[in-house]
Structure formats: structure tokens, C-alpha cells
Design an enzyme around this catalytic site. Structure first.
Site, PDB file in Angstrom:
ATOM      1  N   ARG A 173      35.905  -5.044 -61.950  1.00 24.41           N
ATOM      2  CA  ARG A 173      35.429  -3.832 -61.008  1.00 24.41           C
ATOM      3  C   ARG A 173      36.231  -2.741 -61.097  1.00 24.41           C
ATOM      4  NH1 ARG A 173      31.350  -4.754 -57.156  1.00 24.41           N
ATOM      5  NH2 ARG A 173      31.445  -2.507 -57.015  1.00 24.41           N
ATOM      6  N   GLN A 198      28.681  -2.758 -60.671  1.00 20.60           N
ATOM      7  CA  GLN A 198      28.836  -4.290 -61.119  1.00 20.60           C
ATOM      8  C   GLN A 198      28.534  -4.626 -62.691  1.00 20.60           C
ATOM      9  OE1 GLN A 198      29.871  -6.856 -58.480  1.00 20.60           O
ATOM     10  NE2 GLN A 198      30.140  -7.754 -60.600  1.00 20.60           N
ATOM     11  N   ARG A 204      27.385   2.990 -50.848  1.00 19.09           N
ATOM     12  CA  ARG A 204      26.599   1.966 -50.512  1.00 19.09           C
ATOM     13  C   ARG A 204      25.542   2.074 -49.521  1.00 19.09           C
ATOM     14  NH1 ARG A 204      28.624  -4.357 -51.006  1.00 19.09           N
ATOM     15  NH2 ARG A 204      28.757  -3.683 -53.151  1.00 19.09           N
ATOM     16  N   HIS A 216      22.658  -1.739 -58.835  1.00 10.23           N
ATOM     17  CA  HIS A 216      24.257  -2.231 -58.480  1.00 10.23           C
ATOM     18  C   HIS A 216      24.900  -1.764 -59.871  1.00 10.23           C
ATOM     19  CE1 HIS A 216      27.731  -3.258 -56.714  1.00 10.23           C
ATOM     20  NE2 HIS A 216      27.813  -4.430 -56.455  1.00 10.23           N
ATOM     21  N   CYS A 262      28.033 -11.784 -59.352  1.00 13.32           N
ATOM     22  CA  CYS A 262      28.753 -10.610 -58.657  1.00 13.32           C
ATOM     23  C   CYS A 262      29.715 -11.036 -57.560  1.00 13.32           C
ATOM     24  CB  CYS A 262      27.680  -9.612 -58.612  1.00 13.32           C
ATOM     25  SG  CYS A 262      26.583  -9.804 -57.400  1.00 13.32           S
ATOM     26  N   ASP A 305      22.627 -14.565 -58.431  1.00 15.02           N
ATOM     27  CA  ASP A 305      23.134 -13.665 -57.350  1.00 15.02           C
ATOM     28  C   ASP A 305      22.606 -14.447 -56.185  1.00 15.02           C
ATOM     29  OD1 ASP A 305      24.031 -11.932 -55.773  1.00 15.02           O
ATOM     30  OD2 ASP A 305      22.565 -10.144 -56.328  1.00 15.02           O
TER      31      ASP A 305
END
Ligand code: CP
Ligand code: NVA
Length: 303
Positions: free
Chosen positions: A286, A132, A102, A129, A258, A218
Site C-alpha cells: 500500500r 487497495q 475515506r 477502494h 485487504c 474481504d
């Protein structure tokens, strides 16, 4: 060797396999059945930004498959002391079987992957991402069946999540209705998509939600953009997912986020905590989806 640096790294038939495999892995997990396909394998996780879900899902998932995990952050490794990323990749990838990163710029993870002897997974960059969206589409399929031909309304920032939804729409054959405040639009070249055929831009977030099968949003300020927070709070004020937007969507529409969420900013509490929201399944998935992904990158298809 395959990396998973962006959603377009895998083909539609590979996603079909991964969603089926994730469902099997999830069933076994719920039944307390062992699934040690990654015994003696090691995953290195490198975090240059904060995380709750990504860390726990990868770490728990790897242990549940019989493997182990090494956790590194910028502050407790030489990454924070300017050791070049390519040197770091050479070293770490000689000691582990798989790496999850990340970080900030997508170019960093690409550089790492170019010097890695083992598969690299994107655990979030400024641009993408993919883990996700893998979990989100798996969640959609669990609740509503195939996403092909469906409409996903994106309300909010033209960020890493929006870019990845667009990549997924091209690969898996669904449509994205995109509504972002002016100045925060998706840049098609950053999103890395071939054409604008799979998405439509709406000035009004309410219109974007019209007839949607899934409404998603988001945070207004992603990690790394904190200095812009005050300006974003103003610019995004009309991009809060509310009951009216959910009512404009199909009656069977789902709501996803998310997480982490800010109730009263990008989403009203009655939506995220309401009956159409599947955010807890989405977070749990996830782990199941990434277990399938890690297994696939290391072992390929298992008959
Ligand atoms: N959704 C997500 O990636 O959460 P974390 O930042 O907690 O990992
Ligand atoms: N767009 C958000 C997602 C957090 C999981 C960010 O990048 O901070």
C-alpha cells in the site's frame, strides 16, 4: 489535474508506469536511499471511517518523500458538525497540495473533488477502494509477473473491493470469477463497468476458485454496514475461503485479503497464514504503490 476517485480514472499505460515507479520507490526504501520528490508538499487525510493501513501508509509515505501530513476526522473537524463538503473542499484545497479521503458514499468524494483545487485520492468509499487494488496488483506482479490474461477469484461480498476488482479487470485485461451469496451480488452499474465481458458469476465459491491464479476475499461486513452483521454471518457461512478452495485454484495461486481479516469467518487461518498467502506484502505495498500514485498526481511522469 487528475483525481484518483475510482480505478477507471487512470488508463492502462498509466498503471504500467505506476507499477514500475512503485518498484523503484520500494527498492530505494529498502536500501535506505532518500526519495524526496515531494519535499514541501502537504497531504491532508480525511477519515470518516476507521483505518490502520491507509493512515499509516499515506502518512509514512508522505514523510518519506519529504512532505508532511495533516490528519482530520469527522469527530475533530467541522465535517461532523455539518459544514458542507463543498465548502470544506474549497478551504482545505487552498492550504494543501493533495487530499486523501475515506468516507461513505462515492458521491461525497466526487462532490469534494469537484470543489477542490488539488488532486483528491479515494482512500475507500462504500463503492470503491482503488488504492487497495493498486497495491494488490502491484503485489501480484511482484510475485507472478503481469496480471493480464490471469483469473482472479472473488469469494464473498459484492462490496467496494469487488467493484474495484471489476474495474481493474476491464482496464488491465484479466478475468474475475465472482461468487457472492444471493442478495449480496455486485451491481454492474454501481461497479461502473462497461460490460460483463471481464467477469463471470458462479453460484458456488469452490467453482469460482477453479483454475484461478489469485483467490481473494474481504470481510463479510464492511464499515458502515454493521447493523446487518447478524444476517450477513448467516448468509456468508459458505463463503469462507478454505484449503479446498485453494486446492481448486492453480498450484501457483496466491491468496490476498485487504485486511483487517477475521480468521474463521471469511477465511480459514490455514489459508491466510499459509504458504500461498501474500497478505503482509500486500499491506506493505500500500505504501510503495501510494507513494508512486501521490508523486504521479503531483508531478506527472518522472523520466
Ligand atoms: N485495507 C485497508 O484499507 O485497511 P485499513 O482499513 O486499516 O486502512
Ligand atoms: N470492505 C471493507 C474493506 C476494509 C479495508 C470495508 O469497506 O470495510
Amino acid at each position: 489535474m487528475k483525481h484518483f476517485l475510482q480505478f477507471s480514472d487512470l488508463r492502462s499505460d498509466e498503471y504500467t508506469y505506476l507499477f514500475e515507479r512503485a518498484a523503484l520507490i520500494k527498492r530505494k526504501f529498502k536500501a535506505y536511499e532518500k526519495h524526496h520528490t515531494l519535499a514541501d508538499r502537504t497531504l491532508a487525510m480525511i477519515f470518516e471511517k476507521a483505518s490502520t493501513r491507509t493512515r499509516v501508509s499515506f502518512e509514512a509515505g508522505m514523510y518519506q518523500m519529504g512532505g508532511s501530513v495533516v490528519h482530520l476526522t469527522t469527530g475533530d473537524s467541522h465535517l461532523g458538525r455539518a459544514e458542507p463538503i463543498d465548502d470544506t473542499a474549497q478551504v482545505i484545497s487552498r492550504m494543501v497540495d493533495l487530499v486523501m479521503i475515506r468516507t461513505y458514499e462515492q458521491t461525497k468524494i466526487e462532490l469534494f473533488a469537484a470543489h477542490s483545487r488539488v488532486p483528491v485520492i479515494n482512500g475507500l468509499t462504500n463503492e470503491f477502494h482503488p488504492c487497495q487494488i493498486l497495491a494488490d496488483i502491484f503485489t501480484y506482479i511482484e510475485h507472478r509477473g503481469s496480471i493480464k490474461g490471469k483469473t482472479v477469484a472473488w469469494v464473498g461480498d459484492g462490496n467496494n473491493m469487488a467493484n474495484t476488482w471489476l474495474q481493474a479487470s476491464e482496464i488491465l485485461g484479466f478475468k474475475v470469477h465472482l461468487s457472492t451469496p444471493s442478495g449480496y451480488e455486485v451491481d454492474q452499474s454501481v461497479a461502473g463497468i462497461r460490460s460483463s465481458d471481464s467477469y463471470q458469476v458462479f453460484k458456488s465459491p469452490l467453482e469460482a476458485c477453479n483454475g484461478a491464479d489469485l483467490v481473494t476475499t474481504d470481510v463479510w461486513t464492511s464499515m458502515g454496514f454493521e447493523a446487518e452483521n447478524a444476517a450477513r454471518m448467516k448468509a456468508f457461512a459458505d463463503w469462507r475461503v478454505d484449503a479446498e478452495m485453494m486446492a481448486a485454484a492453480k498450484p501457483q495461486a496466491l491468496f490476498m485479503h485487504c485486511l483487517p481479516a477475521h480468521r474463521g469467518e471469511e477465511v480459514d487461518a490455514d489459508v491466510i497464514d499459509g504458504p500461498q498467502s501474500v497478505v503482509w506484502d500486500e499491506a506493505e505495498n500500500r505504501m510503495h504503490a501510494q507513494k508512486a500514485l501521490m508523486e504521479y498526481l503531483l508531478l506527472g511522469r518522472i523520466a
